[in-house]
Design an enzyme around this catalytic site. Structure first.
Site, PDB file in Angstrom:
ATOM      1  N   PRO A  69       0.843  -1.212   0.000  1.00 61.62           N
ATOM      2  CA  PRO A  69       0.000   0.000   0.000  1.00 61.62           C
ATOM      3  C   PRO A  69       0.880   1.265   0.000  1.00 61.62           C
ATOM      4  O   PRO A  69       1.871   1.312   0.725  1.00 61.62           O
ATOM      5  CB  PRO A  69      -0.787  -0.112   1.307  1.00 61.62           C
ATOM      6  CG  PRO A  69      -0.729  -1.562   1.684  1.00 61.62           C
ATOM      7  CD  PRO A  69       0.568  -2.088   1.139  1.00 61.62           C
ATOM      8  N   VAL A  70       0.516   2.250  -0.822  1.00 66.70           N
ATOM      9  CA  VAL A  70       1.326   3.473  -0.881  1.00 66.70           C
ATOM     10  C   VAL A  70       0.883   4.467   0.192  1.00 66.70           C
ATOM     11  O   VAL A  70      -0.263   4.440   0.635  1.00 66.70           O
ATOM     12  CB  VAL A  70       1.293   4.163  -2.275  1.00 66.70           C
ATOM     13  CG1 VAL A  70       2.014   3.317  -3.308  1.00 66.70           C
ATOM     14  CG2 VAL A  70      -0.112   4.465  -2.703  1.00 66.70           C
ATOM     15  N   GLY A  99       2.791   4.230   5.395  1.00 67.09           N
ATOM     16  CA  GLY A  99       3.820   3.893   6.388  1.00 67.09           C
ATOM     17  C   GLY A  99       4.408   2.514   6.183  1.00 67.09           C
ATOM     18  O   GLY A  99       5.084   1.999   7.065  1.00 67.09           O
ATOM     19  N   GLY A 104       6.529   1.730   3.727  1.00 66.02           N
ATOM     20  CA  GLY A 104       7.844   1.801   3.065  1.00 66.02           C
ATOM     21  C   GLY A 104       7.806   1.468   1.590  1.00 66.02           C
ATOM     22  O   GLY A 104       8.799   0.998   1.030  1.00 66.02           O
ATOM     23  N   SER A 105       6.668   1.738   0.942  1.00 68.19           N
ATOM     24  CA  SER A 105       6.545   1.323  -0.457  1.00 68.19           C
ATOM     25  C   SER A 105       7.594   1.970  -1.372  1.00 68.19           C
ATOM     26  O   SER A 105       8.183   1.292  -2.208  1.00 68.19           O
ATOM     27  CB  SER A 105       5.110   1.583  -0.927  1.00 68.19           C
ATOM     28  OG  SER A 105       5.062   2.420  -2.015  1.00 68.19           O
ATOM     29  N   ALA A 131      10.647   3.042  -0.684  1.00 67.77           N
ATOM     30  CA  ALA A 131      11.974   2.456  -0.454  1.00 67.77           C
ATOM     31  C   ALA A 131      12.042   1.038  -1.012  1.00 67.77           C
ATOM     32  O   ALA A 131      13.052   0.633  -1.603  1.00 67.77           O
ATOM     33  CB  ALA A 131      12.294   2.450   1.048  1.00 67.77           C
ATOM     34  N   ALA A 132      10.953   0.282  -0.880  1.00 66.11           N
ATOM     35  CA  ALA A 132      10.948  -1.106  -1.361  1.00 66.11           C
ATOM     36  C   ALA A 132      11.049  -1.146  -2.887  1.00 66.11           C
ATOM     37  O   ALA A 132      11.797  -1.952  -3.451  1.00 66.11           O
ATOM     38  CB  ALA A 132       9.685  -1.815  -0.897  1.00 66.11           C
ATOM     39  N   ASP A 180      13.524   2.981   6.753  1.00 65.19           N
ATOM     40  CA  ASP A 180      12.879   2.255   5.651  1.00 65.19           C
ATOM     41  C   ASP A 180      13.905   1.581   4.746  1.00 65.19           C
ATOM     42  O   ASP A 180      13.778   0.396   4.430  1.00 65.19           O
ATOM     43  CB  ASP A 180      12.027   3.205   4.791  1.00 65.19           C
ATOM     44  CG  ASP A 180      10.718   3.583   5.462  1.00 65.19           C
ATOM     45  OD1 ASP A 180      10.586   3.365   6.671  1.00 65.19           O
ATOM     46  OD2 ASP A 180       9.825   4.102   4.758  1.00 65.19           O
TER      47      ASP A 180
END
Ligand code: PMV
Length: 314
Positions: free
Chosen positions: A97-98, A101, A103-104, A106-107, A148
């Protein structure tokens, strides 16, 4: 074709107090992840970044300085000594989920770095992935805390103290969390500023809260490393009360926390900046279904169940 992956993340304990130099713990969420693939394109076509889940398709040669995916791609190419515009199509996909919180951003960047290194025939060290993701987030966000990029690069629990090198550590036993999305958007920056403003008016009370949250983080790490994850339940509950005291909880988050506890969670708290975003609940295998159902009935838009310590690789 080369591919790379990275997990989502949640903060387990210590949010907000971490801004005031107390420790926090974040863990990877492998049940939701970002993937990137590098595909060869016809000669002369240059590099395209296709991130249609995020509503983006970019030509690397034309993308602006502040475009995080273009930036992390350039940084990875530089680090590998490759030309600035290879004939590649980089496909990026993510079900994290964007703006919640998890960390989308950074991932997604970490998955891109891994895919590019593998396309060049080399496996990047987690330190390298972490540093490149940090550098791209720094230009984009100003001063990211570093939590993150570390969690998504190492895919393991991270002990984080501002200004210090983050430490990864292991869980001696696996444990499960139900992560409930409240469906309410909130801005981390606004929440952090709110705490700062209230702290100005009652320094002593806020610092006492931060100290106690720091102590909760220490006890949580000890419990995880000693294979006593059940001890996290009361620590989550205490951390939640302290987050309520510093004004970052909401009635809706408290409703979710209460629903999880009543359905048999070992403990529950908001996770991340608060004001919306996620609630996390410690669940056993016996209670996971009941707690997930209760969270949905209490209004959670989505519930992700993650097992911490089960898959520690990328
Ligand atoms: O919303 P998240 O998961 O990015 O967490 C924010 C955590 C804070 O402690 C509130 C802010 C920070 O920079 O650490």
């Amino acid at each position: 074709m080369a591919t790379g992956e990275a997990p989502g993340k949640v903060i387990l304990v210590g949010e907000h107090a971490v801004v005031y130099a107390r420790p926090a713990i974040a863990v990877p969420v492998w049940e939701t992840r970002a993937t990137a693939s590098v595909l060869q394109s016809p000669r002369g076509s240059g590099c395209t970044i296709d991130a249609h889940d995020m509503g983006e398709e970019l030509l690397l040669a034309e993308a602006g300085e502040r475009e995080p995916l273009a930036l992390v791609t350039r940084l990875a190419l530089q680090q590998l000594g490759l030309g600035p515009d290879p004939d590649w199509r980089i496909q990026v996909r993510s079900d994290i989920p964007v703006a919640s919180g998890m960390g989308s951003g950074a991932a997604v960047s970490a998955a891109v770095v891994r895919a590019i290194f593998r396309e060049a025939g080399t496996e990047p060290e987690p330190e390298t992935v972490s540093a490149l993701v940090y550098a791209s987030e720094e230009i984009h966000h100003g001063t990211p805390s570093g939590i993150d990029n570390t969690v998504v690069a190492y895919g393991r629990p991270v002990w984080f103290v501002r200004g210090q090198q983050p430490e990864v550590f292991s869980s001696a036993r696996t444990f499960a969390l139900a992560i409930a999305d409240s469906g309410m958007a909130s801005s981390t920056r606004v929440m952090v500023e709110g705490v700062r403003a209230r702290r100005e008016r009652s320094q002593q009370a806020y610092h006492a809260c931060f100290d106690e949250i720091g102590e909760i983080s220490r006890k949580a790490r000890a419990a995880i490393e000693a294979g006593r994850p059940e001890a996290l339940g009361p620590l989550f509950d205490r951390n939640q009360r302290l987050l309520e005291q510093i004004g970052v909880s909401t009635p809706q988050l408290e409703h979710l926390v209460q629903a999880a506890r009543e359905a048999g969670a070992g403990g529950a708290k908001l996770s991340g900046a608060g004001g919306g975003g996620n609630v996390i609940a410690l669940v056993t295998a016996e209670r996971v279904e009941a707690v997930s159902d209760a969270l949905r009935s209490a209004g959670a838009r989505r519930v992700i169940v993650t097992t911490v310590g089960s898959s520690e690789s990328g």
